[in-house]
Design a protein around this motif. Structure first.
Motif, PDB file in Angstrom:
ATOM      1  N   ILE A 119      34.756  47.643  48.321  1.00 44.97           N
ATOM      2  CA  ILE A 119      35.019  46.382  49.010  1.00 44.97           C
ATOM      3  C   ILE A 119      34.084  45.284  48.511  1.00 44.97           C
ATOM      4  O   ILE A 119      34.514  44.167  48.185  1.00 44.97           O
ATOM      5  CB  ILE A 119      34.866  46.551  50.536  1.00 44.97           C
ATOM      6  N   ALA A 120      32.786  45.592  48.440  1.00 43.12           N
ATOM      7  CA  ALA A 120      31.802  44.580  48.050  1.00 43.12           C
ATOM      8  C   ALA A 120      32.080  44.046  46.650  1.00 43.12           C
ATOM      9  O   ALA A 120      32.112  42.820  46.439  1.00 43.12           O
ATOM     10  CB  ALA A 120      30.394  45.171  48.128  1.00 43.12           C
ATOM     11  N   THR A 121      32.292  44.925  45.701  1.00 44.07           N
ATOM     12  CA  THR A 121      32.480  44.489  44.316  1.00 44.07           C
ATOM     13  C   THR A 121      33.847  43.845  44.101  1.00 44.07           C
ATOM     14  O   THR A 121      33.967  42.836  43.401  1.00 44.07           O
ATOM     15  CB  THR A 121      32.300  45.668  43.356  1.00 44.07           C
ATOM     16  N   SER A 122      34.882  44.405  44.714  1.00 42.38           N
ATOM     17  CA  SER A 122      36.227  43.850  44.545  1.00 42.38           C
ATOM     18  C   SER A 122      36.338  42.470  45.169  1.00 42.38           C
ATOM     19  O   SER A 122      36.942  41.551  44.597  1.00 42.38           O
ATOM     20  CB  SER A 122      37.271  44.795  45.158  1.00 42.38           C
ATOM     21  N   GLN A 123      35.752  42.300  46.356  1.00 42.26           N
ATOM     22  CA  GLN A 123      35.795  40.992  47.007  1.00 42.26           C
ATOM     23  C   GLN A 123      34.935  39.969  46.269  1.00 42.26           C
ATOM     24  O   GLN A 123      35.239  38.773  46.276  1.00 42.26           O
ATOM     25  CB  GLN A 123      35.348  41.117  48.466  1.00 42.26           C
ATOM     26  N   PHE A 124      33.880  40.433  45.614  1.00 43.47           N
ATOM     27  CA  PHE A 124      33.094  39.525  44.773  1.00 43.47           C
ATOM     28  C   PHE A 124      33.937  39.017  43.609  1.00 43.47           C
ATOM     29  O   PHE A 124      33.941  37.817  43.308  1.00 43.47           O
ATOM     30  CB  PHE A 124      31.848  40.232  44.245  1.00 43.47           C
ATOM     31  N   PHE A 125      34.665  39.929  42.954  1.00 42.67           N
ATOM     32  CA  PHE A 125      35.544  39.524  41.856  1.00 42.67           C
ATOM     33  C   PHE A 125      36.599  38.537  42.346  1.00 42.67           C
ATOM     34  O   PHE A 125      36.899  37.540  41.682  1.00 42.67           O
ATOM     35  CB  PHE A 125      36.224  40.745  41.248  1.00 42.67           C
ATOM     36  N   ALA A 126      37.164  38.826  43.520  1.00 43.33           N
ATOM     37  CA  ALA A 126      38.216  37.956  44.050  1.00 43.33           C
ATOM     38  C   ALA A 126      37.653  36.592  44.441  1.00 43.33           C
ATOM     39  O   ALA A 126      38.253  35.555  44.145  1.00 43.33           O
ATOM     40  CB  ALA A 126      38.879  38.621  45.253  1.00 43.33           C
ATOM     41  N   GLY A 127      36.494  36.589  45.106  1.00 45.37           N
ATOM     42  CA  GLY A 127      35.900  35.335  45.542  1.00 45.37           C
ATOM     43  C   GLY A 127      35.451  34.447  44.404  1.00 45.37           C
ATOM     44  O   GLY A 127      35.487  33.212  44.511  1.00 45.37           O
ATOM     45  N   SER A 128      35.046  35.077  43.292  1.00 47.65           N
ATOM     46  CA  SER A 128      34.589  34.307  42.133  1.00 47.65           C
ATOM     47  C   SER A 128      35.738  33.869  41.233  1.00 47.65           C
ATOM     48  O   SER A 128      35.519  33.176  40.237  1.00 47.65           O
ATOM     49  CB  SER A 128      33.592  35.137  41.317  1.00 47.65           C
ATOM     50  N   GLY A 129      36.957  34.306  41.556  1.00 52.45           N
ATOM     51  CA  GLY A 129      38.115  33.923  40.765  1.00 52.45           C
ATOM     52  C   GLY A 129      38.348  34.761  39.525  1.00 52.45           C
ATOM     53  O   GLY A 129      39.221  34.449  38.713  1.00 52.45           O
ATOM     54  N   MET A 130      37.595  35.854  39.374  1.00 57.09           N
ATOM     55  CA  MET A 130      37.757  36.708  38.197  1.00 57.09           C
ATOM     56  C   MET A 130      39.036  37.524  38.266  1.00 57.09           C
ATOM     57  O   MET A 130      39.637  37.846  37.237  1.00 57.09           O
ATOM     58  CB  MET A 130      36.536  37.628  38.056  1.00 57.09           C
ATOM     59  N   VAL A 131      39.438  37.903  39.487  1.00 59.29           N
ATOM     60  CA  VAL A 131      40.634  38.726  39.688  1.00 59.29           C
ATOM     61  C   VAL A 131      41.420  38.161  40.865  1.00 59.29           C
ATOM     62  O   VAL A 131      40.833  37.831  41.900  1.00 59.29           O
ATOM     63  CB  VAL A 131      40.261  40.206  39.967  1.00 59.29           C
ATOM     64  N   ASP A 132      42.718  38.059  40.706  1.00 65.38           N
ATOM     65  CA  ASP A 132      43.586  37.610  41.786  1.00 65.38           C
ATOM     66  C   ASP A 132      44.178  38.844  42.476  1.00 65.38           C
ATOM     67  O   ASP A 132      45.217  39.365  42.057  1.00 65.38           O
ATOM     68  CB  ASP A 132      44.694  36.709  41.249  1.00 65.38           C
ATOM     69  N   LEU A 133      43.520  39.303  43.531  1.00 62.09           N
ATOM     70  CA  LEU A 133      44.001  40.485  44.238  1.00 62.09           C
ATOM     71  C   LEU A 133      45.336  40.237  44.920  1.00 62.09           C
ATOM     72  O   LEU A 133      46.048  41.185  45.271  1.00 62.09           O
ATOM     73  CB  LEU A 133      42.964  40.934  45.276  1.00 62.09           C
ATOM     74  N   GLY A 134      45.684  38.975  45.116  1.00 59.63           N
ATOM     75  CA  GLY A 134      46.961  38.636  45.737  1.00 59.63           C
ATOM     76  C   GLY A 134      48.163  39.082  44.908  1.00 59.63           C
ATOM     77  O   GLY A 134      49.275  39.152  45.429  1.00 59.63           O
ATOM     78  N   LYS A 135      47.943  39.386  43.628  1.00 59.43           N
ATOM     79  CA  LYS A 135      49.026  39.856  42.770  1.00 59.43           C
ATOM     80  C   LYS A 135      49.254  41.364  42.880  1.00 59.43           C
ATOM     81  O   LYS A 135      50.174  41.890  42.274  1.00 59.43           O
ATOM     82  CB  LYS A 135      48.731  39.501  41.310  1.00 59.43           C
ATOM     83  N   SER A 136      48.410  42.049  43.642  1.00 61.11           N
ATOM     84  CA  SER A 136      48.563  43.492  43.794  1.00 61.11           C
ATOM     85  C   SER A 136      49.656  43.804  44.811  1.00 61.11           C
ATOM     86  O   SER A 136      50.100  42.935  45.568  1.00 61.11           O
ATOM     87  CB  SER A 136      47.241  44.118  44.256  1.00 61.11           C
ATOM     88  N   ILE A 137      50.080  45.060  44.851  1.00 57.16           N
ATOM     89  CA  ILE A 137      51.148  45.459  45.774  1.00 57.16           C
ATOM     90  C   ILE A 137      50.668  45.499  47.221  1.00 57.16           C
ATOM     91  O   ILE A 137      51.478  45.541  48.146  1.00 57.16           O
ATOM     92  CB  ILE A 137      51.723  46.841  45.399  1.00 57.16           C
ATOM     93  N   TYR A 138      49.374  45.492  47.429  1.00 58.45           N
ATOM     94  CA  TYR A 138      48.833  45.671  48.778  1.00 58.45           C
ATOM     95  C   TYR A 138      48.917  44.399  49.611  1.00 58.45           C
ATOM     96  O   TYR A 138      49.121  44.456  50.822  1.00 58.45           O
ATOM     97  CB  TYR A 138      47.383  46.152  48.700  1.00 58.45           C
ATOM     98  N   LEU A 139      48.749  43.233  48.981  1.00 57.57           N
ATOM     99  CA  LEU A 139      48.702  41.966  49.704  1.00 57.57           C
ATOM    100  C   LEU A 139      50.067  41.287  49.686  1.00 57.57           C
ATOM    101  O   LEU A 139      50.235  40.193  49.152  1.00 57.57           O
ATOM    102  CB  LEU A 139      47.620  41.065  49.111  1.00 57.57           C
ATOM    103  N   GLN A 140      51.038  41.941  50.283  1.00 58.41           N
ATOM    104  CA  GLN A 140      52.376  41.377  50.393  1.00 58.41           C
ATOM    105  C   GLN A 140      52.531  40.721  51.764  1.00 58.41           C
ATOM    106  O   GLN A 140      51.955  41.167  52.757  1.00 58.41           O
ATOM    107  CB  GLN A 140      53.430  42.466  50.222  1.00 58.41           C
ATOM    108  N   GLN A 141      53.327  39.678  51.810  1.00 56.22           N
ATOM    109  CA  GLN A 141      53.575  38.997  53.077  1.00 56.22           C
ATOM    110  C   GLN A 141      54.570  39.761  53.938  1.00 56.22           C
ATOM    111  O   GLN A 141      54.593  39.615  55.163  1.00 56.22           O
ATOM    112  CB  GLN A 141      54.107  37.579  52.819  1.00 56.22           C
ATOM    113  N   THR A 142      55.396  40.568  53.299  1.00 48.72           N
ATOM    114  CA  THR A 142      56.414  41.329  54.021  1.00 48.72           C
ATOM    115  C   THR A 142      56.180  42.818  53.794  1.00 48.72           C
ATOM    116  O   THR A 142      56.077  43.269  52.650  1.00 48.72           O
ATOM    117  CB  THR A 142      57.829  40.947  53.545  1.00 48.72           C
ATOM    118  N   PHE A 143      56.077  43.573  54.873  1.00 48.11           N
ATOM    119  CA  PHE A 143      55.903  45.022  54.766  1.00 48.11           C
ATOM    120  C   PHE A 143      56.379  45.681  56.051  1.00 48.11           C
ATOM    121  O   PHE A 143      56.581  45.014  57.078  1.00 48.11           O
ATOM    122  CB  PHE A 143      54.451  45.395  54.464  1.00 48.11           C
ATOM    123  N   SER A 144      56.571  46.982  55.985  1.00 47.00           N
ATOM    124  CA  SER A 144      57.051  47.745  57.138  1.00 47.00           C
ATOM    125  C   SER A 144      55.907  48.551  57.730  1.00 47.00           C
ATOM    126  O   SER A 144      55.425  49.501  57.099  1.00 47.00           O
ATOM    127  CB  SER A 144      58.198  48.673  56.728  1.00 47.00           C
TER     128      SER A 144
END
Length: 359
Positions: free
Chosen positions: A56-81
């Motif tokens: 969590i710490a390292t991944s969120q650091f990458f996301a917060g710094s703009g190095m990785v867009d986690l929003g493109k992963s399958i986990y952060l979808q707006q629609t799910f069951s």
């Protein structure tokens, strides 16, 4: 070297390290839960908690710094069951107990010469592929379409942001709260504090999750030939690996397939170097049936839950996606049901008088 080749090489290296660490440390959610619930040994579950914290710490650091867009992963979808994610987690968790280990653990044990794990890997791959694209796929899709919902906040930081804090502050607060809580839980255990190998395993596995995000989200960032943004996960990649082994001329290598190959190779080399390699098989047809049934449940449940004890338990959790919390809750409940209570799966030697419960 092209970005796609870099991603594949990174997946192989990450898999090699995970295979070696997994064999030496016994890293596995099912083993962690069994030790915690049935044997009173909480070291492995603390290793898992530390791995989540580091991821969590390292991944969120990458996301917060703009190095990785986690929003493109399958986990952060707006629609799910929610029902499908939770049910998939339940099936996966219970299947993991029946097979005595998850997909990643089966790959690690296969490298050590455990032929029972070969059956688990093959059955899991077939069941997952049937659920993704085969006979079970229409039922899964219909169930998802009938129960899916669209949310405005699909992650813990997004949910916190609805209360007023800015996006960056919400991310920092949510990540910090979970990371601090998990680290306190891990190091509150005296036996864990005296286990440098387990501490190192938790840190390394957590960093491997972040390395996967960096490899696919940064090294693989190519507008002309993009690769899916992902990290350590094993259900779909194991299914893809079996398909690639059979139909490689019509398919292409990807991060997941390279990771699967790396885990097996890393475990095999480590087992040979350390003298841990030993051929093992099933003790009876009943043992094989139970193990295969668990593998099928893991394959089906893992696809429904969008991941396994690693894919959701570490990688999905590192994104702080609400869907991942739901899937992990199902996995933990399914695993607990298999280890305690009326639905408890008896250790195989206790149930039959012979054999070993090891996957």
């Amino acid at each position: 070297m092209e970005s796609t080749q870099l991603v594949i090489l990174a997946g192989l290296v990450i898999g090699l390290i995970y295979g070696a660490v997994g064999l030496l440390s016994g890293f596995c959610l099912m083993s962690s839960m069994r030790g915690f619930l049935a044997r009173g040994d909480g070291r492995l579950v603390r290793t898992y908690a530390l791995a989540i914290a580091v991821a969590i710490a390292t991944s969120q650091f990458f996301a917060g710094s703009g190095m990785v867009d986690l929003g493109k992963s399958i986990y952060l979808q707006q629609t799910f069951s929610v029902p499908v994610l939770f049910l998939g987690g339940l099936l996966f968790g219970y299947g993991m107990v029946l097979s005595n280990g998850c997909g990643s653990r089966a790959l690690v044990l296969l490298g050590r010469g455990n032929l029972r794990s070969f059956v688990v890997v093959i059955v899991l791959a077939i069941a997952a592929q049937m659920t993704l694209k085969g006979l079970i796929a229409p039922a899964r899709i219909a169930l998802v379409q009938a129960s899916q919902t669209t949310v405005n906040a699909n992650s813990l930081p997004a949910l916190l942001a609805t209360l007023g804090p800015a996006e960056a502050l919400s991310r920092a607060l949510a990540a910090a709260a979970l990371v601090v809580g998990l680290i306190l839980f891990a190091f509150a255990h005296p036996a864990f504090r005296r286990s440098p190998g387990q501490i190192a395993a938790g840190v390394v596995v957590g960093l491997l999750v972040a390395a996967g995000w960096f490899a696919t989200g940064s090294l693989g960032a190519d507008d002309f030939n993009p690769v899916p943004v992902t990290s350590l996960t094993f259900i779909a990649p194991i299914a893809d690996s079996l398909q690639y082994a059979m139909l490689s001329t019509g398919l292409t290598l990807n991060f997941g397939i390279a990771t699967v190959a790396g885990v097996f190779a890393g475990s095999l080399v480590t087992a040979l170097v350390t003298g841990r390699f030993k051929l093992e098989g099933y003790s009876s047809p009943r043992h094989m049936l139970r193990s295969g049934t668990g593998a099928a449940l893991m394959g089906i449940g893992g696809v429904m839950a969008f991941g396994c004890s690693i894919g959701q338990g570490l990688t999905g959790m590192s994104t702080l996606a609400l869907g991942s919390f739901i899937a992990v809750a199902g996995i933990l409940l399914g695993t607990t049901a298999g280890l305690r209570g009326a639905l408890r799966v008896q250790p195989f030697e206790a149930a039959t008088g012979v054999g070993s419960p090891a996957a």
